[in-house]
Design an enzyme around this catalytic site. Structure first.
Site, PDB file in Angstrom:
ATOM      1  N   SER A 154       1.645  -9.877  -1.269  1.00 17.36           N
ATOM      2  CA  SER A 154       1.271  -8.561  -0.975  1.00 17.36           C
ATOM      3  C   SER A 154       1.517  -7.861   0.399  1.00 17.36           C
ATOM      4  CB  SER A 154      -0.449  -8.174  -1.205  1.00 17.36           C
ATOM      5  OG  SER A 154      -1.157  -9.088  -0.354  1.00 17.36           O
ATOM      6  N   GLU A 170      -9.842   7.323   3.825  1.00 16.16           N
ATOM      7  CA  GLU A 170     -10.559   6.496   4.641  1.00 16.16           C
ATOM      8  C   GLU A 170     -10.008   5.075   5.019  1.00 16.16           C
ATOM      9  OE1 GLU A 170     -10.846   6.642   1.110  1.00 16.16           O
ATOM     10  OE2 GLU A 170     -10.673   4.374   1.121  1.00 16.16           O
ATOM     11  N   LYS A 180       0.908  -1.289  -0.010  1.00 17.91           N
ATOM     12  CA  LYS A 180      -0.046  -0.038  -0.030  1.00 17.91           C
ATOM     13  C   LYS A 180       0.903   1.373   0.039  1.00 17.91           C
ATOM     14  CE  LYS A 180      -4.539  -1.421   1.489  1.00 17.91           C
ATOM     15  NZ  LYS A 180      -4.460  -2.898   1.743  1.00 17.91           N
TER      16      LYS A 180
HETATM   17  C1  PLP Z   1      -5.233  -3.919   1.599  1.00 19.04           C
HETATM   18  C2  PLP Z   1      -4.458  -5.055   1.270  1.00 19.04           C
HETATM   19  C3  PLP Z   1      -4.998  -6.153   0.196  1.00 19.04           C
HETATM   20  C4  PLP Z   1      -6.001  -5.660  -0.579  1.00 19.04           C
HETATM   21  O1  PLP Z   1      -6.182  -4.628  -1.419  1.00 19.04           O
HETATM   22  P1  PLP Z   1      -5.926  -4.560  -2.991  1.00 19.04           P
HETATM   23  O2  PLP Z   1      -6.137  -3.017  -3.270  1.00 19.04           O
HETATM   24  O3  PLP Z   1      -6.766  -5.594  -3.630  1.00 19.04           O
HETATM   25  O4  PLP Z   1      -4.506  -4.949  -3.315  1.00 19.04           O
HETATM   26  C5  PLP Z   1      -4.263  -7.240  -0.067  1.00 19.04           C
HETATM   27  N1  PLP Z   1      -3.068  -7.514   0.587  1.00 19.04           N
HETATM   28  C6  PLP Z   1      -2.897  -6.904   1.787  1.00 19.04           C
HETATM   29  C7  PLP Z   1      -1.702  -7.192   2.404  1.00 19.04           C
HETATM   30  C8  PLP Z   1      -3.491  -5.557   2.130  1.00 19.04           C
HETATM   31  O5  PLP Z   1      -3.069  -4.846   3.126  1.00 19.04           O
END
Ligand code: PLP
Length: 401
Positions: A382, A116, A94
């Site tokens: 992610s 938000e 993020k």
């Molecule tokens: C917020 C988040 C997501 C989901 O958000 P996307 O916009 O779909 O990427 C996925 N993995 C993690 C670790 C997150 O913090």
């Protein structure tokens, strides 16, 4: 209808095929129009690019490694590479987006940042870059989420952000979003609204996808170093709004030989009524300023989503992904809460990496692909699982494992 030959770039009005656009109240036109007119010029400025690249390297810790996961590969009889976004500062992808948007806000002359947040991950990433730049930060968060996500609320406050509870409706993300929009309408000149995924009115989906595209830009040269080819056979990512998936897919979108696999959260099961599997159930509609697929009742009421992972607990999906789904360019799968938990424990034991619950959904989909020994699979890791430890602990108490 594919209005553009590329899956990557929307039309001038922000459409990916049938999806996208900017469906906003008239009072937001000035703010959104300013962004529409300026974002490409700012993102392309050499000075912006230099500042963005420098911060990604020295502050975020990029490039993140592309790691060949040997034991996981053996387990599935294929070749699996993990793109380690979990090693980014603040623990997930993020921050790539919030770094880019804070630099954009500075160039627009904005001194006040609003955002938000649901689980608080995007709020923390926003509060972080506001502290870094010395800008004032206001994060809207549902009252119920503030109670449920105390550690992230504490992080945001320690970073100097003001967390304002949204007390209307279900007191969750959608109500926090309404509060943020109201704030932006009331503060049109000095405030930038940082949206955390590839959702919202044009130009947000394109802007966030470009900022996250560093993930696949790095993947291409890193894979070439390791295998001699820039192109994997598959790229797999979990999808909430779709920003880590958009970043992981971006530089492969127009490479038809690369299979793009998006994994949604099925919650308790697609047909359980407790799910967030948007493409499986969704129909076209308008949510948070853009036309996309969303889960709704017959008379168009948005259905409350459910997922064990807060980051995937969203009733819609970004327009770029809606177009990948409808055109067949992307393969959309889903994993249940239980499957995701099982995969998180498996990855922890096989690789010594505790993934975020969101990411665990991407791992849970490996089983659903018919992979061979010659496939080269990139999975976007992610985020890290520290924030999900309470959920994982509950699981260990229940199973004694
Ligand atoms: C917020 C988040 C997501 C989901 O958000 P996307 O916009 O779909 O990427 C996925 N993995 C993690 C670790 C997150 O913090």
């Amino acid at each position: 209808m594919q209005g553009n030959s590329s899956f990557r770039l929307p039309t001038a009005q922000g459409y990916y095929g049938d999806f996208g656009g900017a469906y906003i109240p008239e009072m937001l036109y000035p703010n959104v129009e300013e962004l529409q007119l300026r974002y490409l010029e700012i993102l392309d400025e050499p000075g912006f690019q230099r500042a963005f690249r420098d911060l990604l390297r020295d502050y975020v810790g990029r490039p993140t490694p592309l790691y060949f996961a040997k034991r996981l590969s053996q387990r599935f009889q294929t070749n699996i590479y993990l793109k380690r976004e979990d090693l980014c500062h603040t623990g997930a992808h993020k921050i790539n987006n919030t770094i880019g948007q804070i630099l954009l806000a500075q160039r627009l002359g904005k001194q006040r940042i609003i955002a938000e947040t649901g689980a608080g991950q995007h709020g923390v990433a926003t509060a972080t870059v506001c502290a870094l730049m010395g800008l004032s930060c206001i994060v809207y968060m549902g009252e119920k989420d503030i109670e449920r996500q105390a550690p992230n609320v504490a992080r945001m406050r320690m970073l100097g952000a003001k967390v304002i509870p949204a007390t209307s409706g279900s007191k969750t993300l959608k109500d926090a979003t309404n509060e943020a929009i109201r704030d932006w309408i009331n503060n049109p000149t000095d405030t930038h609204y940082i949206i955390g995924s590839v959702v919202g009115p044009h130009p947000y989906p394109d802007m966030v996808a470009r900022l996250q595209s560093v993930i696949s830009e790095e993947t291409r040269w890193q894979l070439k170093e390791k295998t001699g080819s820039e192109l994997p056979t598959h790229v797999v990512a979990c999808v909430g709004g779709g920003s880590n998936a958009a970043g992981a897919f971006y530089h492969f979108l127009d490479e038809p030989g690369v299979e793009l696999v998006a994994v949604e959260a099925a919650g308790l099961g697609i047909n359980s009524g407790m799910t967030a599997a948007t493409t499986a159930l969704g129909r076209p509609g308008i949510l948070h300023g853009s036309k996309s697929l969303l889960m709704q009742t017959d008379d168009g009421q948005v259905v409350e989503p459910h997922s064990i992972s807060a980051g995937l607990d969203y009733p819609g999906i970004g327009p770029l992904h809606a177009n990948l789904f409808k055109s067949g360019r992307g393969k959309f799968l889903s994993a249940t809460d239980e499957e995701a938990i099982r995969s998180a424990f498996e990855v922890a034991k096989l690789e010594g990496i505790i993934p975020a619950l969101e990411t665990a959904h991407a791992f849970a989909a490996i089983d659903q692909l018919s992979l061979t020994e010659s496939d080269q699979v990139v999975i976007c890791l992610s985020g890290r699982g520290d924030k999900d430890l309470a959920t994982y602990m509950k699981q260990m108490d229940m199973t004694g494992s």
